[in-house]
Design an enzyme around this catalytic site. Structure first.
Site: not given
Ligand code: NAD
Length: 477
Positions: A229, A263
């Site tokens: 997501e 999001c």
């Molecule tokens: P992010 O991708 O930076 O991090 C998300 C999570 O992934 C964190 O827990 C982080 O520690 C972990 N992570 C980072 N690199 C990783 C890797 N290589 N392997 C595994 N895990 C890893 O996202 P963010 O900045 O925390 O969140 C914001 C983003 O989330 C926005 O783009 C937003 O649109 C999206 N979002 C989507 C939804 C949806 O339902 N579609 C809901 C909420 C947020």
């Protein structure tokens, strides 16, 4: 230890341990062992345990909301988030049994009626849930609860940006030992997330497209499913007969309400040229009534940005738009008062060469573009790599639905916005770069965690090997 920033004060006043790959390995082994009993407990047994978890979460409601408030700088929404999580637990406790029962059918093959079948549902033993910072508790729970209700064990890693809620959540979990055996919460950053993917049987990831791509590539190499997501750039289409004050109210709630950090925030507004001035004036009027929460008493409508670096992304997009000819009618610059606030920002004279119309902003910015007919509105709305959700406004619901059906997104709110933020029981998929791998909402949100095993029972004599024996070539037609 990882230092954690407070979004309201800007101070680093908290820290979390980083879970190592070795620890992930042994935690996953324990989860795998405990999952067998959890699975054999059946949906009813699991529902009873989940309901006790809802009770202990209710007991921890105050501390949970407080921790979430420190994590996000939001007070009222923190309470809503804690309450909504309890509601989700009870929802899955009630619904999982009937959904799984419907799925596990038995019968006769239509093709070979002598073969009878029975289906068994086999949950993925251990599911990793990796969640983001914008709605820390709810987005950590939404996949975890469905996976648990389906009979999986869950290894959960919330975002390292907002981890304060983990302590009260863990207390609520410790009060229900049967659940604590199959739901393990770890803290850490990207390396912990990567280590998790190596060990588990499926991964649910909510976050950015950039990380989502890395997660899906690693999951593919591990041969496990990845449910993603990701980000969005949701459009709103306002048709000429729309109720303008209503549309403005819904758009503002969606685009600005969570400081744009959702999001499904609306990030592009297309309105018919006949009403574009009225729409802009109405947006400006309603936006001007909003205040930031940066005063001493913390009262106001717009909370600080949770993730400090997000301000650079927002400002770069606004500056790019202004450099290319956009007009800023309101906002446009951050306010720093310990934390960083971004005021409601309204842009006109924008076009699709600008980053603000192409890239996810994740901030409280509304760019408005006029269109001349429905075809142009649809083309503009679909000119995006994202496909999360959208909104259409019209007093003629048939006209609104006709436009909605042409939008390349997974959910469209009609005469409202971001309804997927509150409606979790209706299935929807994320299109394009906004996600992959089955609906997380509704029954499909549960079903994706079980595989079907078919028991195929022959009630006739097995066929002989000679069934496909070849006759002499000269005799073949
Ligand atoms: P992010 O991708 O930076 O991090 C998300 C999570 O992934 C964190 O827990 C982080 O520690 C972990 N992570 C980072 N690199 C990783 C890797 N290589 N392997 C595994 N895990 C890893 O996202 P963010 O900045 O925390 O969140 C914001 C983003 O989330 C926005 O783009 C937003 O649109 C999206 N979002 C989507 C939804 C949806 O339902 N579609 C809901 C909420 C947020």
């Amino acid at each position: 230890m990882l230092p954690v920033r407070n979004p309201r004060t800007g101070e680093y006043d908290y820290e979390i341990p980083v879970t190592s790959a070795d620890d992930i390995n042994s935690i996953t082994a324990d989860l795998r062992a405990a999952q067998m009993q959890w699975s054999t407990l059946g949906a009813e047994g699991r529902a009873e345990v989940l309901n006790r978890f809802a009770d202990s979460m209710t007991t921890e409601m105050g501390p949970l909301a407080q921790a979430l408030s420190a994590d996000t700088g939001r007070t009222t929404f923190a309470q809503f988030e804690a309450m909504k999580s309890v509601e989700l637990i009870r929802m899955w406790a009630e619904r999982a049994g009937p959904i799984l029962q419907d799925l596990a059918g038995s019968g006769q093959s239509g093709q070979v009626p002598a073969v009878h079948y029975q289906h068994r549902l086999i949950p993925y033993p251990v599911v990793a849930v990796i969640s983001p910072w914008n709605v820390p508790l709810l987005l950590a729970m939404i996949d975890s609860l469905a996976a648990l209700a389906a009979g999986c064990a869950v290894l959960l890693k919330p975002s390292e940006v907002t981890p304060r809620f983990v302590a009260p959540l863990q207390r609520a979990l410790d009060a229900v030992p049967e659940l604590a055996a199959v739901l393990h919460i770890v803290t850490g950053g990207p390396d912990t997330g990567k280590a998790m993917i190596e060990e588990v049987d499926a991964v649910c990831f909510t976050g950015s497209v950039k990380t989502g791509r890395q997660v899906s590539q690693q999951a593919a190499a591990c041969f496990i499913p990845a449910f993603l997501e990701l980000g969005g750039k949701d459009p709103a289409v306002i048709l000429p007969d729309a109720d303008v004050p209503l549309a403005a109210r819904a758009i503002i709630r969606s685009a600005i309400g969570m400081t744009g950090q959702a999001c499904q925030s609306l990030e592009r507004v297309y309105c018919h040229e006949s009403i574009s001035e009225t729409v802009t004036e109405e947006l400006l009027r309603q936006l001007s009534e909003l205040s930031l929460t940066c005063s001493e008493d913390g009262a106001g409508d717009i909370a600080p940005l949770i993730f400090e670096r997000q301000v650079n992304i927002i400002q770069a997009q606004v500056d790019d738009a202004l450099a290319k000819g956009a007009t800023c009618l309101l906002g446009g610059e951050p306010v720093r008062a310990g934390g960083v606030w971004y005021p409601p920002t309204l842009l006109t004279n924008v076009n699709h060469t600008m980053l603000i119309m192409q890239e996810e902003t994740f901030g409280p910015v509304i760019p408005v573009v006029a269109f001349s007919d429905a075809d142009e509105a649809v083309a503009l709305a679909n000119d995006s790599k994202f496909g999360l959700s959208a909104a259409v406004f019209s007093t003629d619901s048939r006209a609104a639905i006709a436009v909605a059906e042409r939008l390349q997104v997974g959910a469209i709110s009609i005469n409202d916005a971001s309804l997927t933020g509150i409606v979790n029981d209706v299935e929807k998929n994320s299109f394009r770069f906004s996600g992959m791998g089955g609906s997380r909402m509704g029954p499909a949100g549960l079903i994706r965690f079980v595989r079907k095993r078919a028991l195929l029972i022959q009630t006739d004599e097995p066929a002989r090997v000679q069934l496909f024996s070849d006759t002499a070539l000269s005799n073949t037609p």
